[in-house]
Write an enzyme that holds these catalytic residues in place. Structure first.
Site, mmCIF file in Angstrom:
data_model
loop_
_atom_site.group_PDB
_atom_site.id
_atom_site.type_symbol
_atom_site.label_atom_id
_atom_site.label_comp_id
_atom_site.label_asym_id
_atom_site.label_seq_id
_atom_site.Cartn_x
_atom_site.Cartn_y
_atom_site.Cartn_z
ATOM 1 N N GLY A 56 -68.474 11.750 -33.948
ATOM 2 C CA GLY A 56 -68.115 10.535 -34.667
ATOM 3 C C GLY A 56 -68.811 10.473 -36.014
ATOM 4 N N HIS A 57 -68.810 11.605 -36.723
ATOM 5 C CA HIS A 57 -69.437 11.665 -38.040
ATOM 6 C C HIS A 57 -68.923 12.893 -38.797
ATOM 7 C CE1 HIS A 57 -72.153 14.109 -35.474
ATOM 8 N NE2 HIS A 57 -72.157 14.896 -36.531
ATOM 9 N N ALA A 58 -69.311 12.979 -40.053
ATOM 10 C CA ALA A 58 -69.053 14.149 -40.886
ATOM 11 C C ALA A 58 -70.346 14.490 -41.603
ATOM 12 C CB ALA A 58 -67.945 13.861 -41.901
ATOM 13 N N ARG A 103 -65.703 14.856 -37.209
ATOM 14 C CA ARG A 103 -65.530 15.445 -35.893
ATOM 15 C C ARG A 103 -65.913 14.480 -34.794
ATOM 16 N NH1 ARG A 103 -69.731 18.703 -37.604
ATOM 17 N NH2 ARG A 103 -68.546 18.420 -39.491
#
Length: 142
Positions: A56-58, A103
């Protein structure tokens, strides 16, 4: 068009060397040989409860190789324009993920272990944790 040179086409599954032996198989990974970066950090996820999601981040600058060491899970990749889901279930396959790709990991099987090889040491400033902020950085308008 994305402001970043990195798109979903840049992310792909890399088949790692596999030495088969009746006593058990062996796979090895060499930075800047099998993967296109030096390995500066290794971490792994395990005991992920059923139905839980990770990621839940990039990352702004980090390159990663994500491997299902045991069991299986899915990786949802998103470049702000397109999305694709990759199922990982073999320890000799790794998903190469470049910077500026959002992702999410889900669908973890019981007993699964996710190992991640990273190009840099941990740096909180390298993260986009808010999806709208990430989209703005990519130049994506809703």
């Amino acid at each position: 068009m994305p402001q970043s040179k990195f798109t979903l086409d840049t992310c792909n599954v890399i088949t790692l060397p596999k030495i088969s032996d009746p006593r058990g198989n062996l796979t090895f990974i060499e930075g800047n040989n099998h993967i296109p970066f030096d390995i500066k950090r290794v971490y792994y996820l395990y005991d992920v409860p059923g139905g839980a999601e990770r990621g839940g981040h990039a990352h702004k600058d980090l390159y990663q190789l994500i491997i299902a060491m045991s069991g299986s899970f899915d990786v949802l990749l998103d470049d702000g324009y397109h999305k694709k889901r990759v199922h990982l279930s073999r320890s000799y396959n790794g998903l190469y993920v470049c910077p500026m790709i959002w992702r999410e990991l889900d669908n973890f099987s019981s007993g699964s272990v996710c190992m991640v090889l990273a190009s840099n040491c941990y740096d909180e400033n390298d993260y986009y944790r808010d999806y709208d902020e990430y989209l703005a950085a990519r130049g994506v308008t809703k």
